[in-house]
Enzyme design. Sequence first.
Site, PDB file in Angstrom:
ATOM      1  N   ASP A 441      41.696 -91.438  17.268  1.00 48.21           N
ATOM      2  CA  ASP A 441      40.509 -92.187  17.687  1.00 48.21           C
ATOM      3  C   ASP A 441      40.867 -93.283  18.696  1.00 48.21           C
ATOM      4  O   ASP A 441      42.045 -93.646  18.861  1.00 48.21           O
ATOM      5  CB  ASP A 441      39.853 -92.804  16.439  1.00 48.21           C
ATOM      6  CG  ASP A 441      38.336 -92.786  16.520  1.00 48.21           C
ATOM      7  OD1 ASP A 441      37.807 -92.870  17.641  1.00 48.21           O
ATOM      8  OD2 ASP A 441      37.685 -92.707  15.462  1.00 48.21           O
ATOM      9  N   ASP A 498      29.404 -89.156  17.975  1.00 47.99           N
ATOM     10  CA  ASP A 498      29.228 -89.613  16.597  1.00 47.99           C
ATOM     11  C   ASP A 498      27.844 -89.249  16.075  1.00 47.99           C
ATOM     12  O   ASP A 498      27.532 -89.516  14.919  1.00 47.99           O
ATOM     13  CB  ASP A 498      29.403 -91.138  16.511  1.00 47.99           C
ATOM     14  CG  ASP A 498      30.859 -91.530  16.308  1.00 47.99           C
ATOM     15  OD1 ASP A 498      31.692 -90.641  16.082  1.00 47.99           O
ATOM     16  OD2 ASP A 498      31.164 -92.739  16.393  1.00 47.99           O
TER      17      ASP A 498
HETATM   18  C1  GLA Z   1      34.831 -93.741  15.114  1.00 48.79           C
HETATM   19  C2  GLA Z   1      34.716 -92.243  15.064  1.00 48.79           C
HETATM   20  C3  GLA Z   1      34.118 -91.809  13.756  1.00 48.79           C
HETATM   21  C4  GLA Z   1      34.973 -92.317  12.625  1.00 48.79           C
HETATM   22  C5  GLA Z   1      35.134 -93.820  12.735  1.00 48.79           C
HETATM   23  C6  GLA Z   1      36.128 -94.351  11.736  1.00 48.79           C
HETATM   24  O1  GLA Z   1      33.583 -94.345  15.161  1.00 48.79           O
HETATM   25  O2  GLA Z   1      33.986 -91.776  16.136  1.00 48.79           O
HETATM   26  O3  GLA Z   1      34.009 -90.408  13.692  1.00 48.79           O
HETATM   27  O4  GLA Z   1      36.230 -91.687  12.655  1.00 48.79           O
HETATM   28  O5  GLA Z   1      35.584 -94.205  14.022  1.00 48.79           O
HETATM   29  O6  GLA Z   1      36.255 -95.716  11.812  1.00 48.79           O
END
Ligand code: GLA
Length: 694
Positions: A441, A498
């Site tokens: 990430d 997301d």
């Molecule tokens: C980001 C990612 C999510 C999740 C969160 C975890 O927002 O896009 O899918 O993994 O971090 O903190």
Amino acid sequence: MTDCWRLDSFNQTLVLAGSGGRLPCVTYWGAPLPKGCDLSAIAAAEARDVTGGMLDANPSLSICPEAERGFPGQPGLSLRDASGRVLRPRLRLLDVEAEESTLTVRAGDAQIGLRYAAHFAIDPQTHVLTLWAEIESEAPVILDWLAAPVLPGPQLSDEMIDVSGRWIGEFQLQRMPWSAGIRMREARTGRSGHEHFPGLILPGRGATNTAGAAWALQYGWSGGHRMLAEELPDGRRQVQFGHASGTELEPVTHAATAPLLVTFSRAGLNGCATAFQRHIRDRVVTWPAPERPRPVHYNCWEAVYFDHDVAELKQIATRASALGAERFVLDDGWFGRRDDDTSSLGDWWVDARKYPEGLTPLIDHVHDLGMSFGIWFEPEMINAESETFRAHPDWTLGPMDQIEGRQQRVLDLANPEVRDYLFDHIGAMLDDHAIDYIKWDHNRLLPHPDAAQTRGVYALLDRLRAAFPEVEIESCASGGGRIDAGILARTQRVWLSDSNDAVERLRIQHDAALFLPAAITGSHVGPRQCHTSGRVLSMPMRAWVAAQRHMGFEMDPRELSEEEAQVLTRVTAWWKANRDWTMRAEIHRLDSIDTSVIAEMQIAEASDRFVVFAGRAGTSAQILPRPLALTGLEPDALYRLELANGQDIGPASRGDVALARGAVELPGAYLMSQGLQLPAAFPDTIWVIEGRRA
Ligand code: GLA
């Protein structure tokens, strides 16, 4: 005397021509030219007139337009010496090395000790051309701008399509008319960004998804790009792509652009899209086990967030596996003392409060269920509230008093000590556990754009991949904040967004397919009530939208009703039974006349079968949906079509639509020109139609 060179693939020809010891120009890029045709005649035909209000000759729009030669637009290269004085290169052609499918052009300016090279390679199978440029200087220079080999913008095009977006709303297409001056896109946040996917499409006049000419480009760099599309006063057009300007913060003696992938199509935008899909999947991405089917994912983020409890996670894994999941991904919350997003990034060791016996009992449980195990990291980031930050406050990028993002800072990946630290800690997790997948990430913007940071990330990824070649990596950045062909050369999946809202996702997937293949595009079935939109969507809609791409689940499976579980199990089984061909299929976007319908066709490589996904993202203006015209079929062949989700025919349909009664057999010509009658349906539903050549 004009020298000419050409590169060809089945669907396009690119011609370079040059004379007088100058840098050559791309004099032609478009539909395939006949073999053996006289290229110098084409170069001569390209010569433009001279009239009033201009210089006495037209300065050439070369592969690197030079300010010093009177070029009236943006130059392809801007440099200063180490003291800051502007350098004004006048490049002389040194040589051109031409092979069957590659061309290298070398030039130099002996006076200022500068060499320039432009590289072109055409892939005869994927139909994508890869272009990049580099410079070498005897003395260190400050690089303000270096464009990948510059292409002429088509004259027979009225507009350009580039890509914007936002968190949970990625891949928004913007259409801009060509007009005098510059259209510039520049990503200055240190990553390719939700806002600035580095792609551009130049449709010929009247082009649609399925017909007409189109030129398309995408830049393979994760540190932020600059694109400029410029119309010169004389009407000529140029397109330049490079790293965001001024992101080389130190003087350099060598610099290179990232690869610029480009392609031309005579078959509408889909011709470009399918070339990019093939190229990204088969040339850019490197797969640890290419023959292994893409596993159905389960990701626990939206089920538990930071609240990790081994017994609960085991229960969830058991349910997920029963529904058909094949890989369990443990998301954020397993390390340091990470109870929310205010702490612990950087402390990459297992939280013994949550996992008193370590991760092994959970991993063993997941393995016993027949699933593999993946884990989340956000390696480039650090919270001030972490042991690592307390030990190494100097490891962060940017000033101490910077604005934080999600309470976190960025580590300076150009620092080898930082890379070693991350390699050792991530490596230790991979050494000590049977992990075959990392969700990587990147949840905040950089304090300032910096190309060295991107190179550092690439180096770390390359080193980890060399040490753990069997591990797959997903590129996530709050969803789709880092999607580009540069990161995809080191990863095998992108977390497109997301947003697990299937209606949003339908649209995002549709537009992303212009640049990305299904096999690398993650798509999950979210909770019944979507966490990012509040919408409540039916399981068929959620499941089938996820089944359009690399499928996964991301809800707490314990919330599923019996009926929802049955639907999800059925759709997942369908996905598994078809993934061997759908994950290699071409995605063709359909030009739905009914604007409430977002539809695509996935056509198998062998062209013998296809599946249509027709999502109803709204209500039609008229009472019934308009017919949906298909594409890519043999006009004379007969096709047998059948609804894969006939169970979903609901109360909105009470007539006698052929598809609702069973399979239909119709010729390609009819399906492509008249279109298919779809049963009436409520909004936020989807039809899935399987087709085979009869
Ligand atoms: C980001 C990612 C999510 C999740 C969160 C975890 O927002 O896009 O899918 O993994 O971090 O903190």
